[in-house]
Motif scaffolding. Structure first.
Motif, PDB file in Angstrom:
ATOM      1  N   SER A 395       0.836  -1.211   0.000  1.00 21.84           N
ATOM      2  CA  SER A 395       0.000   0.000   0.000  1.00 21.84           C
ATOM      3  C   SER A 395       0.863   1.251   0.000  1.00 21.84           C
ATOM      4  O   SER A 395       0.573   2.231  -0.685  1.00 21.84           O
ATOM      5  CB  SER A 395      -0.940  -0.005   1.210  1.00 21.84           C
ATOM      6  N   ALA A 399       0.846   3.991  -2.909  1.00 20.25           N
ATOM      7  CA  ALA A 399       0.507   5.370  -2.573  1.00 20.25           C
ATOM      8  C   ALA A 399       1.600   6.326  -3.010  1.00 20.25           C
ATOM      9  O   ALA A 399       1.327   7.419  -3.513  1.00 20.25           O
ATOM     10  CB  ALA A 399       0.260   5.483  -1.062  1.00 20.25           C
ATOM     11  N   SER A 435      -6.153   2.797  -6.661  1.00 19.68           N
ATOM     12  CA  SER A 435      -7.156   2.757  -5.587  1.00 19.68           C
ATOM     13  C   SER A 435      -7.609   1.327  -5.311  1.00 19.68           C
ATOM     14  O   SER A 435      -7.814   0.940  -4.159  1.00 19.68           O
ATOM     15  CB  SER A 435      -8.354   3.634  -5.973  1.00 19.68           C
ATOM     16  N   GLN A 437      -5.829  -1.402  -5.743  1.00 19.09           N
ATOM     17  CA  GLN A 437      -4.764  -2.078  -5.003  1.00 19.09           C
ATOM     18  C   GLN A 437      -4.715  -1.623  -3.550  1.00 19.09           C
ATOM     19  O   GLN A 437      -4.525  -2.430  -2.634  1.00 19.09           O
ATOM     20  CB  GLN A 437      -3.407  -1.808  -5.663  1.00 19.09           C
ATOM     21  N   LEU A 438      -4.890  -0.310  -3.331  1.00 17.54           N
ATOM     22  CA  LEU A 438      -4.892   0.205  -1.951  1.00 17.54           C
ATOM     23  C   LEU A 438      -6.017  -0.402  -1.146  1.00 17.54           C
ATOM     24  O   LEU A 438      -5.830  -0.842  -0.010  1.00 17.54           O
ATOM     25  CB  LEU A 438      -4.998   1.737  -1.957  1.00 17.54           C
ATOM     26  N   ASN A 441      -5.350  -4.238  -0.442  1.00 19.45           N
ATOM     27  CA  ASN A 441      -4.299  -4.514   0.530  1.00 19.45           C
ATOM     28  C   ASN A 441      -4.661  -3.996   1.912  1.00 19.45           C
ATOM     29  O   ASN A 441      -4.395  -4.651   2.925  1.00 19.45           O
ATOM     30  CB  ASN A 441      -2.976  -3.885   0.066  1.00 19.45           C
ATOM     31  N   LEU A 442      -5.259  -2.808   1.996  1.00 22.70           N
ATOM     32  CA  LEU A 442      -5.645  -2.286   3.312  1.00 22.70           C
ATOM     33  C   LEU A 442      -6.782  -3.102   3.912  1.00 22.70           C
ATOM     34  O   LEU A 442      -6.862  -3.273   5.132  1.00 22.70           O
ATOM     35  CB  LEU A 442      -6.051  -0.814   3.195  1.00 22.70           C
TER      36      LEU A 442
END
Length: 639
Positions: A395, A399, A435, A437-438, A441-442
């Motif tokens: 992440s 980012a 977004s 992927q973020l 993963n988050l």
């Protein structure tokens, strides 16, 4: 005579009162300057508007005390010039200190954090330009990025705590980054990598210069704090102490005058009183002599008994009057006190010996139990931290790359050539991918943290509640999966949904964790592959059966017979304590009110069968595994 004495007493008392008022003013000045020094130290370590406002208020209080109270005090008005001068230098030093603090904050933001942010983006660009992890540049890039992360942590620690070790670590890691850049430049295989590495070299040099400047400014701040704030505070304290000494001398002189006047009046009044009381005392002495000595002897004996001296004999016990009766009563009290003290001493000694032995035994047992339980929880924490690190790291990389892409898009948007539709579509597509992927993963990190949070809360609080057996099992398994990655062990879970249990989820988690770690450490040694299965099913309307099985090394009959004994282990030379299965057995049989059976064959695996009621019948967790419970009976099959 009395009127003149009263006038002298009044004058002396006014002097004493004025001296004490002056001492109160000096004490307040010392307290306020000390508080101001403490606030300035706190403001330097952690600046905040609230602390600055409080410093201004205390500063005004100090100045107000000097200008309004000290300067108008009749005893201090001619002696506060030096104190005012020291206080003004103290306050001027705070202004200089704020200026230096502002420079430090600016240097840290502009010359340390700003290059660090640029370097993070450049690392992301280099990684993005590297096609695969087998590239020659990848090892050097990983080492450089690790040094960058360690440098950033050390720089933040040095800025917050002024630890010289952190400053040296930040400098060492900066040198490591600079050494890896030429190596990566030689291994770069495209122009984007070379351009980013050239930019990385420039920003690393800027970061190194910023750290050096930050170190110099922090040193200047420390010297200013010591030489200006602390030194002037010491001078102010010395001046206040000197004035306090003068005030005490004046107070002592006034007190001496007051005492002398009071003594004179007392002597005159006493002379007149003696003349009237002489006759009365003469008669009283004649009467008192007849009973004074016996009563004094009895009082001496009582005082000795009260002080614990029981060896002194009571005088006058043979007299036939009332005084003799009092002496005999005191003698009886002395004999009773001697007997009571002896009995108390014997009882206290016995109690202390018994309590000491019991305390040492309970302490030793509880320490061993707690060490075993905390070791399991510690392993769980380390595993979950490793698992959470992967999605968080991905992440962070996404980012950083997205932030760099946004800056490039903003530059293209502001350029004179305008923005093409293809550029906008590319930015939208890359933004959507980033977004997604973020979020993915988050979300994964959140699931891991939530599972560990519930397991840790249940493990550290022996609270009884209703919980779903399948949900609790999944949370515990999630926290234990990092252990599986270190070996070739497959995991099979078969717990039906909706199976509600009223019991202790923390104890259930302790049971599964200990069985799981026991299987990993004993059944699958030396990297042996295998499978662990966990299944549960209802057993009648009131019970639940849980089966924990593995196809590992198994146990010999001798090992099975001692498996649940405390402190029995087959790996004592490798750090085993022999408490894992003992804790499991006590939790199942005592707290959960169930039964536990062991089946194993050498080379064919081991099966633990747990039958527990859906509503736990045991007591609180603090009573059943503290080492005082009955050790388990054998409930197993060794065929």
């Amino acid at each position: 005579m009395i009127w003149n004495g009263a006038k002298v007493l009044g004058s002396a008392w006014n002097d004493v009162r004025q001296a004490r008022e002056s001492e109160k003013i000096l004490a307040r000045l010392e307290s306020e300057t000390g508080r101001l020094q403490n606030l300035i130290h706190r403001y330097i370590n952690q600046p905040s508007p609230e602390l600055f406002a409080e410093i201004l208020l205390v500063r005004e209080a100090v100045l107000g005390t000097l200008t309004t109270r000290a300067s108008t005090d009749p005893m201090l008005s001619g002696s506060v010039e030096e104190l005012e001068h020291v206080t003004e230098r103290f306050l001027d030093g705070f202004g200089q200190l704020r200026s230096v603090q502002t420079k430090i904050s600016k240097t840290y933001e502009e010359q340390v954090l700003a290059p660090a942010k640029d370097m993070a983006g450049l690392y992301s660009i280099i990684e993005g330009a590297t096609g695969h992890r087998d590239a020659l540049i990848w090892p050097s890039l990983g080492k450089s990025r690790e040094a960058f992360t360690a440098m950033l942590v050390a720089a933040n620690s040095y800025y917050l705590s002024l630890a010289t070790a952190s400053a040296e670590e930040a400098r060492h890691n900066t040198e490591t980054i600079e050494k890896t850049i030429p190596v990566m430049s030689d291994l770069a295989d495209n122009d984007l990598q070379r351009m980013a590495l050239q930019r990385l070299k420039t920003r690393t040099a800027a970061l190194r210069d910023g750290l050096s400047k930050l170190s110099n400014e922090l040193t200047d701040r420390t010297e200013l704090l010591h030489n200006t704030i602390d030194a002037t505070q010491a001078e102010a304290t010395g001046a206040v102490d000197e004035l306090s000494a003068k005030m005490r001398e004046r107070e002592q002189a006034a007190q001496a005058t007051f005492d002398q006047a009071l003594s004179d009046i007392s002597r005159r009044v006493l002379t007149i009183a003696v003349m009237f009381l002489g006759v009365i005392l003469s008669a009283g002495v004649l009467i008192a002599l007849s009973i004074r000595l016996p009563l004094q002897q009895i009082m001496t004996s009582m005082r000795a008994i009260t002080m614990g001296d029981f060896e002194r004999e009571v005088q006058g016990i043979n007299a036939r009057d009332e005084v003799g009766a009092m002496a005999r009563a005191v003698e009886v009290f002395r004999e009773n006190a001697i007997a009571r003290r002896k009995a108390e001493d014997d009882l206290r000694a016995s109690k202390e010996r018994a309590e000491s032995a019991l305390f040492e035994l309970n302490t030793a047992q509880q320490n061993l139990i707690d060490a075993e339980r905390l070791a399991a929880l510690g392993g769980l924490v380390a595993g979950v931290a490793h698992e959470v690190n992967n999605p968080i790291g991905i992440s962070l990389t996404v980012a950083s790359s997205f932030a760099r892409r946004s800056e490039m898009f903003e530059a293209e948007l502001k350029s004179e050539g305008g923005l093409r539709r293809s550029q906008l579509e590319e930015f939208v597509r890359s933004s959507r991918d980033a977004s997604q992927q973020l979020v993915a993963n988050l979300h994964r990190a959140g699931e891991l943290i939530q599972s560990f949070k519930q397991v840790a809360v249940d493990r550290s609080h022996a609270e009884r509640r209703q919980f779903l057996l399948g949900e609790a099992t999944d949370q515990i398994i999630t926290s234990l999966k990092p252990v599986l990655k270190r070996g070739r062990i497959a995991l099979e879970v078969d717990v039906p949904e909706g199976l509600m249990v009223d019991g202790y989820p923390g104890s259930y988690g302790q049971i599964l964790t200990n069985l799981f770690l026991n299987a990993v450490n004993h059944a699958f040694t030396d990297g042996r592959a295998g499978t662990i299965s966990i299944s549960a099913r209802p057993r009648g309307p009131d019970d639940v059966e849980i089966i924990f099985a593995d196809n590992g090394a198994g146990m010999t009959p001798d090992v099975q017979r001692q498996a649940f004994d405390p402190f029995f282990t087959t790996r004592r030379n490798e750090g085993g304590t022999g408490l894992g299965l003992h804790i499991v057995y006590n939790l199942v049989t005592q707290q959960l009110g169930g039964r536990m059976m062991l089946e194993s064959r050498l080379g064919q695996g081991t099966t633990f069968r747990i039958i527990m009621p859906r509503t736990a019948k045991g007591g609180a967790a603090t009573d059943e595994i503290d080492g005082t419970s009955q050790w388990p009976n054998r409930t197993m099959s060794s065929t």
